[in-house]
Design an enzyme around this catalytic site. Structure first.
Site, PDB file in Angstrom:
ATOM      1  N   LYS A  29     -17.311  -0.823   6.067  1.00 47.93           N
ATOM      2  CA  LYS A  29     -17.910  -1.756   5.031  1.00 47.93           C
ATOM      3  C   LYS A  29     -19.668  -1.891   5.111  1.00 47.93           C
ATOM      4  O   LYS A  29     -20.094  -1.832   3.567  1.00 47.93           O
ATOM      5  CB  LYS A  29     -17.497  -3.110   5.630  1.00 47.93           C
ATOM      6  CG  LYS A  29     -17.806  -4.188   4.080  1.00 47.93           C
ATOM      7  CD  LYS A  29     -17.138  -5.525   4.476  1.00 47.93           C
ATOM      8  CE  LYS A  29     -17.010  -6.430   3.389  1.00 47.93           C
ATOM      9  NZ  LYS A  29     -16.673  -7.817   3.794  1.00 47.93           N
TER      10      LYS A  29
ATOM     11  N   MET B 257      24.429   8.619   1.421  1.00 46.45           N
ATOM     12  CA  MET B 257      24.379  10.046   1.962  1.00 46.45           C
ATOM     13  C   MET B 257      24.756   9.882   3.598  1.00 46.45           C
ATOM     14  O   MET B 257      25.313  10.951   4.390  1.00 46.45           O
ATOM     15  CB  MET B 257      23.039  10.520   1.978  1.00 46.45           C
ATOM     16  CG  MET B 257      22.719  11.910   2.578  1.00 46.45           C
ATOM     17  SD  MET B 257      23.755  13.303   1.788  1.00 46.45           S
ATOM     18  CE  MET B 257      22.683  13.857   0.388  1.00 46.45           C
TER      19      MET B 257
ATOM     20  N   PHE C  97     -11.974  -7.345  13.691  1.00 48.88           N
ATOM     21  CA  PHE C  97     -10.728  -8.095  12.928  1.00 48.88           C
ATOM     22  C   PHE C  97     -10.391  -6.729  11.977  1.00 48.88           C
ATOM     23  O   PHE C  97     -11.038  -6.122  11.268  1.00 48.88           O
ATOM     24  CB  PHE C  97     -11.261  -8.944  12.249  1.00 48.88           C
ATOM     25  CG  PHE C  97     -10.069  -9.730  11.211  1.00 48.88           C
ATOM     26  CD1 PHE C  97      -9.123 -10.236  11.529  1.00 48.88           C
ATOM     27  CD2 PHE C  97     -10.478  -9.436   9.866  1.00 48.88           C
ATOM     28  CE1 PHE C  97      -7.885 -10.644  10.766  1.00 48.88           C
ATOM     29  CE2 PHE C  97      -9.590  -9.953   8.900  1.00 48.88           C
ATOM     30  CZ  PHE C  97      -8.255 -10.462   9.421  1.00 48.88           C
ATOM     31  N   GLN C  98      -9.099  -6.453  11.837  1.00 46.79           N
ATOM     32  CA  GLN C  98      -8.406  -5.411  11.062  1.00 46.79           C
ATOM     33  C   GLN C  98      -9.071  -3.988  11.186  1.00 46.79           C
ATOM     34  O   GLN C  98      -9.158  -3.214  10.449  1.00 46.79           O
ATOM     35  CB  GLN C  98      -8.595  -5.876   9.636  1.00 46.79           C
ATOM     36  CG  GLN C  98      -7.662  -7.133   9.303  1.00 46.79           C
ATOM     37  CD  GLN C  98      -7.393  -7.133   7.932  1.00 46.79           C
ATOM     38  OE1 GLN C  98      -8.192  -6.868   7.295  1.00 46.79           O
ATOM     39  NE2 GLN C  98      -6.502  -7.911   7.449  1.00 46.79           N
TER      40      GLN C  98
ATOM     41  N   GLU D  61       0.830  -1.334   0.017  1.00 51.95           N
ATOM     42  CA  GLU D  61      -0.159  -0.064   0.194  1.00 51.95           C
ATOM     43  C   GLU D  61       0.818   1.345   0.130  1.00 51.95           C
ATOM     44  O   GLU D  61       0.572   2.346  -0.401  1.00 51.95           O
ATOM     45  CB  GLU D  61      -0.987   0.043   1.083  1.00 51.95           C
ATOM     46  CG  GLU D  61      -2.325  -0.786   0.989  1.00 51.95           C
ATOM     47  CD  GLU D  61      -1.600  -2.396   1.507  1.00 51.95           C
ATOM     48  OE1 GLU D  61      -0.708  -2.691   1.722  1.00 51.95           O
ATOM     49  OE2 GLU D  61      -2.730  -3.185   1.612  1.00 51.95           O
TER      50      GLU D  61
HETATM   51  C1  LIG Z   1      18.742  14.286   1.282  1.00 51.98           C
HETATM   52  C2  LIG Z   1      17.837  15.896   0.855  1.00 51.98           C
HETATM   53  C3  LIG Z   1      18.591  16.842   0.656  1.00 51.98           C
HETATM   54  C4  LIG Z   1      17.947  18.160   0.466  1.00 51.98           C
HETATM   55  N1  LIG Z   1      18.584  19.197   0.075  1.00 51.98           N
HETATM   56  C5  LIG Z   1      18.225  20.368  -0.649  1.00 51.98           C
HETATM   57  C6  LIG Z   1      18.778  21.387  -1.116  1.00 51.98           C
HETATM   58  O1  LIG Z   1      20.141  21.342  -1.084  1.00 51.98           O
HETATM   59  N2  LIG Z   1      18.245  22.492  -1.693  1.00 51.98           N
HETATM   60  C7  LIG Z   1      16.789  22.456  -1.624  1.00 51.98           C
HETATM   61  O2  LIG Z   1      16.202  23.316  -2.030  1.00 51.98           O
HETATM   62  N3  LIG Z   1      15.997  21.390  -0.992  1.00 51.98           N
HETATM   63  C8  LIG Z   1      16.509  20.394  -0.756  1.00 51.98           C
HETATM   64  N4  LIG Z   1      15.901  19.237  -0.019  1.00 51.98           N
HETATM   65  C9  LIG Z   1      14.408  19.497   0.048  1.00 51.98           C
HETATM   66  C10 LIG Z   1      14.048  20.316   1.302  1.00 51.98           C
HETATM   67  O3  LIG Z   1      14.028  19.235   2.235  1.00 51.98           O
HETATM   68  C11 LIG Z   1      12.758  20.670   0.915  1.00 51.98           C
HETATM   69  O4  LIG Z   1      11.706  19.577   0.506  1.00 51.98           O
HETATM   70  C12 LIG Z   1      12.385  21.980  -0.236  1.00 51.98           C
HETATM   71  O5  LIG Z   1      13.464  22.925   0.015  1.00 51.98           O
HETATM   72  C13 LIG Z   1      11.173  22.715  -0.062  1.00 51.98           C
HETATM   73  O6  LIG Z   1      10.949  22.948  -1.180  1.00 51.98           O
HETATM   74  P1  LIG Z   1       9.857  24.581  -1.120  1.00 51.98           P
HETATM   75  O7  LIG Z   1      10.507  25.253  -0.461  1.00 51.98           O
HETATM   76  O8  LIG Z   1       9.774  24.687  -2.628  1.00 51.98           O
HETATM   77  O9  LIG Z   1       8.445  23.916  -0.565  1.00 51.98           O
HETATM   78  P2  LIG Z   1       7.217  22.756  -0.865  1.00 51.98           P
HETATM   79  O10 LIG Z   1       7.323  21.920   0.061  1.00 51.98           O
HETATM   80  O11 LIG Z   1       7.098  22.603  -2.376  1.00 51.98           O
HETATM   81  O12 LIG Z   1       6.431  24.039  -0.469  1.00 51.98           O
HETATM   82  C14 LIG Z   1       5.701  24.758  -1.284  1.00 51.98           C
HETATM   83  C15 LIG Z   1       5.315  26.169  -0.679  1.00 51.98           C
HETATM   84  O13 LIG Z   1       4.516  26.819  -1.783  1.00 51.98           O
HETATM   85  C16 LIG Z   1       3.400  26.987  -0.977  1.00 51.98           C
HETATM   86  N5  LIG Z   1       2.209  27.014  -2.303  1.00 51.98           N
HETATM   87  C17 LIG Z   1       1.601  25.718  -2.484  1.00 51.98           C
HETATM   88  N6  LIG Z   1       0.747  25.889  -3.651  1.00 51.98           N
HETATM   89  C18 LIG Z   1       0.720  27.387  -3.713  1.00 51.98           C
HETATM   90  C19 LIG Z   1       0.249  28.179  -4.700  1.00 51.98           C
HETATM   91  N7  LIG Z   1      -0.735  27.662  -5.620  1.00 51.98           N
HETATM   92  N8  LIG Z   1       0.525  29.581  -4.835  1.00 51.98           N
HETATM   93  C20 LIG Z   1       1.390  30.093  -3.959  1.00 51.98           C
HETATM   94  N9  LIG Z   1       2.133  29.196  -2.770  1.00 51.98           N
HETATM   95  C21 LIG Z   1       1.836  27.904  -2.802  1.00 51.98           C
HETATM   96  C22 LIG Z   1       3.096  26.280  -0.059  1.00 51.98           C
HETATM   97  O14 LIG Z   1       2.205  26.879   0.977  1.00 51.98           O
HETATM   98  C23 LIG Z   1       4.417  26.108   0.499  1.00 51.98           C
HETATM   99  O15 LIG Z   1       4.792  27.180   1.395  1.00 51.98           O
HETATM  100  C24 LIG Z   1      16.480  18.107   0.329  1.00 51.98           C
HETATM  101  C25 LIG Z   1      15.776  17.064   0.689  1.00 51.98           C
HETATM  102  C26 LIG Z   1      16.563  15.776   0.908  1.00 51.98           C
HETATM  103  C27 LIG Z   1      15.675  14.608   1.293  1.00 51.98           C
HETATM  104  C1  LIG Z   2      12.813   5.478   4.966  1.00 59.21           C
HETATM  105  C2  LIG Z   2      14.183   6.287   5.164  1.00 59.21           C
HETATM  106  N1  LIG Z   2      14.885   5.482   6.231  1.00 59.21           N
HETATM  107  C3  LIG Z   2      16.109   6.344   6.211  1.00 59.21           C
HETATM  108  C4  LIG Z   2      16.636   7.294   5.864  1.00 59.21           C
HETATM  109  C5  LIG Z   2      17.878   8.035   5.993  1.00 59.21           C
HETATM  110  N2  LIG Z   2      18.946   7.945   4.836  1.00 59.21           N
HETATM  111  C6  LIG Z   2      18.772   9.327   3.974  1.00 59.21           C
HETATM  112  S1  LIG Z   2      19.644   8.959   2.706  1.00 59.21           S
HETATM  113  C7  LIG Z   2      20.222   7.357   3.128  1.00 59.21           C
HETATM  114  C8  LIG Z   2      21.080   6.632   2.347  1.00 59.21           C
HETATM  115  C9  LIG Z   2      20.703   6.165   0.952  1.00 59.21           C
HETATM  116  O1  LIG Z   2      21.310   5.283   0.384  1.00 59.21           O
HETATM  117  P1  LIG Z   2      21.132   5.069  -1.140  1.00 59.21           P
HETATM  118  O2  LIG Z   2      19.553   4.704  -1.516  1.00 59.21           O
HETATM  119  O3  LIG Z   2      21.932   3.896  -1.788  1.00 59.21           O
HETATM  120  O4  LIG Z   2      21.409   6.408  -1.901  1.00 59.21           O
HETATM  121  P2  LIG Z   2      23.115   6.987  -2.033  1.00 59.21           P
HETATM  122  O5  LIG Z   2      23.088   8.031  -0.641  1.00 59.21           O
HETATM  123  O6  LIG Z   2      24.052   5.844  -1.793  1.00 59.21           O
HETATM  124  O7  LIG Z   2      23.018   7.577  -3.354  1.00 59.21           O
HETATM  125  C10 LIG Z   2      19.413   6.944   4.487  1.00 59.21           C
HETATM  126  C11 LIG Z   2      19.578   5.729   5.068  1.00 59.21           C
HETATM  127  C12 LIG Z   2      15.563   8.065   4.848  1.00 59.21           C
HETATM  128  N3  LIG Z   2      15.741   9.021   4.262  1.00 59.21           N
HETATM  129  N4  LIG Z   2      14.409   7.320   4.552  1.00 59.21           N
END
Ligand SMILES: Cc1cc2nc3c(=O)[nH]c(=O)nc-3n(C[C@H](O)[C@H](O)[C@H](O)COP(=O)(O)OP(=O)(O)OC[C@H]3O[C@@H](n4cnc5c(N)ncnc54)[C@H](O)[C@@H]3O)c2cc1C
Ligand SMILES: Cc1ncc(C[n+]2csc(CCOP(=O)(O)OP(=O)(O)O)c2C)c(N)n1
Lengths: 187, 583
Positions: B164, B481, B114-115, B52
């Site tokens: 249900k 990472m 159940f469930q 799911e």
């Molecule tokens: C491993 C990892 C590393 C990351 N590193 C980076 C990085 O280096 N740089 C980076 O940028 N991000 C990075 N991120 C992502 C980061 O965590 C956030 O998800 C991201 O920065 C959020 O994007 P956003 O500000 O565009 O917001 P979103 O989460 O896309 O939110 C959208 C915003 O716009 C508003 N909005 C929605 N609809 C409308 C509309 N119709 N009109 C006006 N406003 C609206 C919402 O209210 C909200 O405030 C990383 C994520 C991971 C998993």
């Molecule tokens: C469900 C979940 N568990 C743990 C993490 C923490 N986490 C972030 S990046 C990462 C490693 C990812 O490894 P891989 O998919 O091999 O990608 P790589 O960084 O090597 O490119 C982990 C464990 C996460 N983001 N999501």
């Protein structure tokens, strides 16, 4: 036209008066009008616990049966920025119709109702009755060893009464939490 | 307008009336009446996933790549709890999806039937809104309201829990046109504040646009207006991870992504600007770094549809509450009405400064003739898919950041990634949702081997529906990472960050009837990628890459934008006590 923009304006106005990012804690009373549907109180409480906001007092009751509207009154504390966040977060809950900050929207009236059980005999019992009279608390139940007082007033008044009753044999207390309305005509 | 039918039939009718052509789901006892109705019709296609969680991510991929509401159906109890990660993911990234969950019959609710699970209780904090429908007469109205809430204002996931007995009972169906919801978030910004922004643009010497997922949420018109604004004003533009594609990567004013792993020029521009215009982004901590040192000299404007996004982390001077498309229309009009002015001399000095930053070439990496560098693999993937009808999804980790850095997006809705929650296991099912929505397109999931294994069971789904999704796995045999952080912040103690006992990905693919390709030789990479692209069916591409490559640039947590680490040489500076407590 000179651009006159202040740091820390709120989402409602670019020319706001209060510095949103001050770190002084404030106490605000919010009135939240909600659709009276199942789970709506859980949503509001979950918001406060999930985001780490304070609840000092919370009361809820249906206020408009035909319109399915309930009024939740919340007393909370936080910095101006946190208070603004709380209002915005409440405002985006789908069944929330309106959020009023009674603390900034002009003067308001706040009241709480409390019941106090005071147990004792002799001098203490007489003193308790005398103080209750000064606080306009009424006796709603009495036995030879105890009274139940009912008091209505601001939270401060209820707190003060509790302080005085404690050495006189206060054993139990029930409070309703704050109900509040803004003064003057609605709207 | 109204019609009597069973609750289960109503579900199909409501989906049909809402224009739904595809649902993702998994059956079980509490949704059998709905599945029975699905069986007896042909208008709605049901994609049977293998878990799911994958149904929800597939619905997210469908939604993000089409701009429509994605739909999933799950059973009660374990079906619903398996949906929780996907719902939280969609909430964090503002993705409109509608999930229908089965529930035990109303008369069993509260008896530990159940469930039985308290699905609305469990999903209350991870949905925009949810409903338990106890009365068949209320079901169609609730379904239509669900679609409306999911897509209006700031979009997000909704869940409708249907016992249900409610599915079996007969009630009155109401068509969507007959319903008027009380939930009507405003879209139009305050003209006085928009005028203030127009004025600020005229006098700004170093303006920057910082755009985000909100521009994508607002629909293609918002991207068009954004491009128009940039073309007319010359304001340089950067974007969060979530907003890539709103402005084309080939555009003249494009700075690349900003933030923790963003480009040097983008972060330096944020740090040095005097006017910061945030459009539909939320000042996430991956963006701001140290908030007290964030863009210290700028006047800040923020356009956002959600009041709670404004002034949440960064105080702004020009807050505009409204929809990006609507506000950008008004802003352009206001600015043009005032004479379309900018400070041209100052702007050309600003452009020159940005070019100087760009000349640092911050994505430079050390090439190799013997091993495939992950960056090189993505550069080749980019070159070999350029100009194609291409959609990219990703998992979470280093590969995700490299994909954001090295792949260019020319249009919105082409980039699906888990930003806010950072859900490993998102990318594969999301790619399935995208491919279902765009059968003829090239859909590639850029993956890490560890993330990919989290939802690899979806190979069954891809094979069953002959979905030609390409799983491009950058296999470094590491939780890359995590390993990078351990190297930089935890004294090189690599606790549990190996991918041990990996499967043979080629055989694994073949076991499901898919195609497997492995490549470890940089010289053979192009040919192998081409083979992947040419294959008309699902492909698992095991790309064996350099095991210890780090992702740069990097702003360590708790540092400012101008304290970026640029490459291997700079890594020692990262190790500092304060940064390690942040994530
Ligand atoms: C491993 C990892 C590393 C990351 N590193 C980076 C990085 O280096 N740089 C980076 O940028 N991000 C990075 N991120 C992502 C980061 O965590 C956030 O998800 C991201 O920065 C959020 O994007 P956003 O500000 O565009 O917001 P979103 O989460 O896309 O939110 C959208 C915003 O716009 C508003 N909005 C929605 N609809 C409308 C509309 N119709 N009109 C006006 N406003 C609206 C919402 O209210 C909200 O405030 C990383 C994520 C991971 C998993
Ligand atoms: C469900 C979940 N568990 C743990 C993490 C923490 N986490 C972030 S990046 C990462 C490693 C990812 O490894 P891989 O998919 O091999 O990608 P790589 O960084 O090597 O490119 C982990 C464990 C996460 N983001 N999501």
């Amino acid at each position: 036209m000179a651009l006159n923009i202040e740091q820390g304006s709120t989402s409602h106005s670019a020319y706001n008066l209060r510095s949103t990012f001050s770190d002084v804690e404030e106490r605000h009373t919010l009135a939240v009008m909600v659709e009276n549907e199942p789970g709506v109180l859980a949503r509001v409480i979950g918001l406060f616990s999930g985001r780490g906001y304070n609840i000092e007092s919370l009361t809820v009751a249906e206020v408009d049966h035909t319109g399915h509207t309930s009024r939740i009154t919340i007393v909370t504390t936080g910095t101006p920025q946190v208070i603004e966040q709380i209002k915005a977060q409440l405002g985006r809950i789908v069944p929330v119709h309106e959020v009023h900050d009674l603390t900034v929207e002009g003067r308001s009236v706040e009241r709480e109702l409390a019941l106090f059980k005071v147990e004792g005999q002799g001098e203490a019992r007489v003193e308790a009755l005398r103080l209750a009279d000064i606080f306009r608390a009424s006796v709603v139940d009495t036995t030879l060893e105890s009274f139940i007082f009912e008091i209505t007033g601001t939270s401060d008044k209820v707190d003060a009464f509790a302080e005085l009753m404690r050495p006189l044999g206060l054993t139990e207390m029930a409070r309703t939490g704050v109900a509040a309305l803004s003064r003057g005509s609605a709207g | 307008m109204t019609q009597a039918m069973t609750g289960a039939r109503m579900v199909i009718q409501a989906l049909t009336d809402q224009g739904v052509d595809t649902v993702f789901g998994y059956p079980g006892g509490a949704v059998l009446p709905i599945y029975d109705e699905l069986f007896q019709q042909s208008g709605i296609k049901h994609i049977l996933v293998r878990h799911e969680q994958a149904a929800i991510h597939a619905a997210e991929g469908y939604a993000r790549s089409t701009g429509r509401v994605g739909v999933a159906i799950v059973t009660s109890g374990p079906g619903a709890t398996n949906a929780v990660t996907g719902l939280t993911d969609a909430l964090m990234d503002s993705i409109p999806i509608l999930v229908i969950s089965g529930q035990v019959p109303t008369f069993l609710i509260g008896t530990d039937g159940f469930q039985e699970a308290d699905t609305v209780g469990i999903t209350r904090p991870c949905t925009k809104h949810n409903w338990l429908v106890k009365d068949t007469d209320a079901l169609s109205r609730t379904l239509h309201e669900g679609f409306h809430v999911a897509r209006s204002g700031r979009p997000g996931p909704v869940l409708i829990d249907v016992p249900k007995d409610v599915q079996f009972a007969t009630g009155t169906y109401t068509a969507p046109e007959a319903i008027r919801s009380r939930y009507q978030p405003g879209t139009k910004g305050d003209p006085a504040v928009i005028a203030a922004l127009a004025q600020a643009i005229e006098t700004a010497e170093r303006p920057v646009l910082y755009t985000g997922g909100g521009v994508i949420n607002a629909g293609p018109e918002a991207s068009r207006l954004l491009r128009d604004l940039v073309a007319k004003t010359g304001i340089p533009i950067t974007s969060s991870l979530m907003g890539l594609g709103a402005y084309p990567a080939s555009g003249e004013r494009w700075l690349g992504m900003l933030g923790m792993h963003g480009l040097y020029e983008a972060n330096m521009a944020m740090h040095g600007c005097d006017l910061l215009i945030c459009v539909g982004a939320r000042f996430d901590d991956r963006i701001t770094g140290r908030t007290d040192a964030f863009s210290p000299q700028s006047i800040k404007a923020h356009i956002d549809i959600d009041a709670s996004s404004i002034n949440k982390v960064i105080p702004v001077d020009i807050p505009i509450l409204g929809d990006c498309a609507s506000v950008l229309t008004d802003l352009l009009e206001a600015w043009e009405a005032r004479g379309s002015k900018t400070d041209r001399a100052a702007m050309s000095r600003w452009h020159a400064q940005i070019d100087a930053w760009r000349a640092q070439d911050c994505l430079r990496y050390k090439g190799s003739e013997t091993v495939i560098k992950p960056q090189y693999a993505l550069q080749r993937l980019e070159a070999l898919t350029k100009g194609q009808d291409r959609y990219i999804t990703t998992e979470v980790g280093q590969h995700q950041m490299w994909a954001a850095q090295f792949l260019g997006f020319e249009a919105p809705n082409r980039w699906m990634t888990s930003g806010g929650l950072g859900t490993m296991g998102y990318g594969f099912p999301a790619s399935i949702g995208v491919q279902v929505a765009h059968p003829g397109a090239t859909v590639i999931n850029v993956a890490g081997e560890a993330s990919w294994l989290m939802n690899m069971q979806e190979l069954g789904t891809a094979a069953q529906y002959r979905l030609p999704v390409k799983q491009f796995i950058l296999n470094n045999e590491r939780l890359g990472m995590v390993r990078q952080w351990q190297q930089l912040l935890h004294g090189e103690r690599y606790s549990q960050s190996w991918s041990e006992a990996l499967p043979d990905f080629v055989k694994l693919a073949e076991a499901f009837g898919a195609k497997g390709i492995q490549c470890s030789d940089p010289d053979k990479l192009d040919e192998a990628i081409q083979e992947m692209l040419d294959h008309d069916g699902p492909v698992v591409f095991d790309c064996l890459v350099e095991k210890h490559e780090n992702c740069f640039p990097m702003i360590p947590s708790g540092k400012a934008h101008n304290e970026m680490l640029m490459g291997e040489a700079a890594t020692e500076q990262a190790i500092e006590a304060g940064g390690a407590v942040l994530v």
